[in-house]
Design an enzyme around this catalytic site. Sequence first.
Site, PDB file in Angstrom:
ATOM      1  N   LYS A 124       0.844  -1.206   0.000  1.00 24.37           N
ATOM      2  CA  LYS A 124       0.000   0.000   0.000  1.00 24.37           C
ATOM      3  C   LYS A 124       0.877   1.253   0.000  1.00 24.37           C
ATOM      4  CE  LYS A 124      -3.779  -2.439   2.295  1.00 24.37           C
ATOM      5  NZ  LYS A 124      -4.498  -2.731   3.551  1.00 24.37           N
TER       6      LYS A 124
ATOM      7  N   ASP B 164     -10.401   3.419   4.381  1.00 22.28           N
ATOM      8  CA  ASP B 164     -10.797   2.012   4.307  1.00 22.28           C
ATOM      9  C   ASP B 164     -12.320   1.873   4.230  1.00 22.28           C
ATOM     10  OD1 ASP B 164      -8.961  -0.085   4.156  1.00 22.28           O
ATOM     11  OD2 ASP B 164      -8.387   0.101   6.266  1.00 22.28           O
TER      12      ASP B 164
ATOM     13  N   GLN C  64      -4.231  -1.271   9.847  1.00 19.65           N
ATOM     14  CA  GLN C  64      -4.236  -2.612   9.255  1.00 19.65           C
ATOM     15  C   GLN C  64      -4.850  -3.617  10.235  1.00 19.65           C
ATOM     16  OE1 GLN C  64      -3.497  -3.258   6.125  1.00 19.65           O
ATOM     17  NE2 GLN C  64      -3.720  -5.463   6.235  1.00 19.65           N
TER      18      GLN C  64
HETATM   19  N1  GUN Z   1      -6.871  -6.530   6.528  1.00 20.10           N
HETATM   20  C1  GUN Z   1      -7.295  -7.292   5.504  1.00 20.10           C
HETATM   21  N2  GUN Z   1      -7.827  -6.511   4.537  1.00 20.10           N
HETATM   22  C2  GUN Z   1      -7.743  -5.245   4.984  1.00 20.10           C
HETATM   23  C3  GUN Z   1      -8.114  -3.992   4.425  1.00 20.10           C
HETATM   24  O1  GUN Z   1      -8.666  -3.876   3.321  1.00 20.10           O
HETATM   25  N3  GUN Z   1      -7.838  -2.907   5.186  1.00 20.10           N
HETATM   26  C4  GUN Z   1      -7.262  -3.010   6.405  1.00 20.10           C
HETATM   27  N4  GUN Z   1      -7.059  -1.894   7.083  1.00 20.10           N
HETATM   28  N5  GUN Z   1      -6.910  -4.147   6.956  1.00 20.10           N
HETATM   29  C5  GUN Z   1      -7.146  -5.264   6.230  1.00 20.10           C
END
Ligand code: GUN
Length: 293
Positions: free
Chosen positions: A53, A120, A97
């Site tokens: 990311k 998110d 995350q």
């Molecule tokens: N963990 C698994 N998928 C995601 C996501 O799309 N965003 C975040 N913040 N954590 C995750």
Amino acid sequence: MSAKIISGTEIARVVREELNERVAILARSAVLPGLATVMVGDDPASRLYVGMKNRAAAEAGIHSRQLTLPATADQDDLLETIAALNADDAIHGILVQLPLPRQMDASRVLLAIDPSKDVDGFHPTNLGRLATGDVDVLAPCTPKGVMEMLARSGVDPAGKRAVVVGRSNIVGKPMALLLLNANATISVAHRRTVDLGALTRTAEILVVAVGRPKTIVADMVKPGATVVDVGTNRVDDPSRERGYRVVGDVDFEAVSEVASAITPVPGGVGPMTIAMLLANTVESALRRARKRW
Ligand code: GUN
């Protein structure tokens, strides 16, 4: 029939090119979009995702700040970090995350993020806005990416029967809401659904997000359906150098013979999730610049 492959890699490339233009427009107003990623602990998979990311953000001209708290951090440490990022004008997007360590309550943590910086789309305010049909909301990245793939492949959900398999807060539920907002007739299947195949065979659009290989096999798919596979599962494969390969939740080879369009794994939804995170961050920066927060 051999299905058309909907390439997320290719669509994400186009989306990211378009984003570069929006970032350039913001730069003319001296606005640099900023994304903060917060990780607690050192889970290897989370580290990999967060790294991807941040790299993607840098490539898009987005300033990114990566914060890592020790696995032993307590919830108040994380809440303080979030409060500082909420107050930081250089940051337009905050991503914590998941999963978080056991000592933390993820729903309380997500609630602490300023909804206008919730790139998110996991804050209950944003999920609530999605449920009320608000089209301007920051929507969760994976289902938003699926909608973008459908739109750019010429698949209009309006009036179609859509079945979502999986009811997670991250994918299944917001996916169903986005499809509903796009005027599809929706059903959501889950662990307790009786006769899954009977339901999935009704779907003109089938989205699968359960995290189990071959959940959907050929005789569970309506001929001519559009099939979107959100799963990413590692299966042992001694013929590969790494000893495994990544597959989705759909039996790709067999279902390709029944569906009219299908997303592959890898190279399907995955790249779109990251592209939508960048899109949400740029959107948040644009709203800030226009004082529309
Ligand atoms: N963990 C698994 N998928 C995601 C996501 O799309 N965003 C975040 N913040 N954590 C995750």
